[in-house]
Motif scaffolding. Structure first.
Motif, PDB file in Angstrom:
ATOM      1  N   SER A  65       0.814  -1.221   0.000  1.00  0.00           N
ATOM      2  CA  SER A  65       0.000   0.000   0.000  1.00  0.00           C
ATOM      3  C   SER A  65       0.847   1.271   0.000  1.00  0.00           C
ATOM      4  CB  SER A  65      -0.944   0.005   1.200  1.00  0.00           C
ATOM      5  OG  SER A  65      -0.217  -0.070   2.405  1.00  0.00           O
ATOM      6  N   SER A  86      -4.330  -3.125  -0.713  1.00  0.00           N
ATOM      7  CA  SER A  86      -4.917  -2.047   0.069  1.00  0.00           C
ATOM      8  C   SER A  86      -5.242  -2.560   1.456  1.00  0.00           C
ATOM      9  CB  SER A  86      -6.189  -1.530  -0.605  1.00  0.00           C
ATOM     10  OG  SER A  86      -6.804  -0.563   0.205  1.00  0.00           O
ATOM     11  N   VAL A  93      -7.309   2.839   0.068  1.00  0.00           N
ATOM     12  CA  VAL A  93      -7.958   2.719  -1.242  1.00  0.00           C
ATOM     13  C   VAL A  93      -7.703   3.976  -2.056  1.00  0.00           C
ATOM     14  CG1 VAL A  93     -10.163   2.509  -2.449  1.00  0.00           C
ATOM     15  CG2 VAL A  93      -9.715   1.113  -0.427  1.00  0.00           C
ATOM     16  N   ALA A  96      -4.186   3.976  -3.440  1.00  0.00           N
ATOM     17  CA  ALA A  96      -4.001   3.082  -4.585  1.00  0.00           C
ATOM     18  C   ALA A  96      -4.579   3.702  -5.852  1.00  0.00           C
ATOM     19  CB  ALA A  96      -4.644   1.724  -4.305  1.00  0.00           C
ATOM     20  N   ILE A 104      -6.754  -3.177  -7.318  1.00  0.00           N
ATOM     21  CA  ILE A 104      -6.599  -3.074  -5.869  1.00  0.00           C
ATOM     22  C   ILE A 104      -6.965  -4.423  -5.278  1.00  0.00           C
ATOM     23  CG2 ILE A 104      -7.421  -1.936  -3.769  1.00  0.00           C
ATOM     24  CD1 ILE A 104      -8.175   0.476  -5.543  1.00  0.00           C
ATOM     25  N   THR A 106      -7.888  -6.240  -1.881  1.00  0.00           N
ATOM     26  CA  THR A 106      -8.336  -5.876  -0.550  1.00  0.00           C
ATOM     27  C   THR A 106      -9.205  -6.979   0.033  1.00  0.00           C
ATOM     28  OG1 THR A 106      -9.553  -4.220   0.751  1.00  0.00           O
ATOM     29  CG2 THR A 106     -10.342  -4.640  -1.482  1.00  0.00           C
TER      30      THR A 106
END
Length: 169
Positions: A65, A86, A93, A96, A104, A106
């Protein structure tokens, strides 16, 4: 993977030689090399990331990140697809997105989507596209029309699916 007939999937690791071994055995599987923070910030470190990804037959790199726009652009200009991991939280977020990541990763996709929804699409640094891989397998069998419809109804811009010729053509 071969026993179960899985073909459209990824192998991700911070060990490029493991990715290369898997890719040599199962050529349909895509590779993702995960990098740590120590590779970021210098052209030498970024070049080493690209070289490691290419040597492992991977075209996707997964950055932490803390990756910056400079890290992302450097790798994208060298034909790498850049994903950023992330951490949980809106700030990660937004970072990114601001860095220009192609994707991304996550554990909180609903939160990530809510973050992306605040942006006017014309204001984002890179076009954001929500891709539903194989549709929405949570609600319907993946790679089916129902799964694609469900994904579209839930906000997907693109549906990626696998298509095969049936035995009756």
């Amino acid at each position: 993977l071969q026993v179960n007939g899985l073909k459209d999937c990824f192998v991700a690791s911070d060990n490029p030689s493991l990715i290369k071994r898997v890719r040599n055995i199962c050529t349909d599987i895509q590779g993702i090399v995960e990098f740590s923070e120590e590779s970021l910030g210098t052209d030498e470190g970024r070049q080493a990331m690209r070289d490691a990804a290419n040597a492992s037959m991977a075209k996707v790199v997964l950055l932490p990140s803390s990756a910056t726009a400079d890290d992302v652009v450097y790798l994208q200009k060298r034909l790498m697809t850049v994903w950023i991991r992330s951490e949980i939280g809106k700030t990660a977020v937004y970072g990114a997105v601001a860095a220009g990541a192609n994707g991304i990763v996550t554990a909180e996709p609903a939160e990530a989507l809510s973050c992306l929804n605040i942006f006017d699409r014309s204001a984002v640094l890179q076009e954001i596209v929500l891709v539903a891989h194989r549709g929405q397998p949570v609600t319907a069998q993946e790679n089916t029309l129902q799964s694609a419809r469900d994904a579209f109804e839930n906000g997907a811009d693109v549906i990626e699916c696998d298509v095969w010729m049936t035995t009756d053509n």
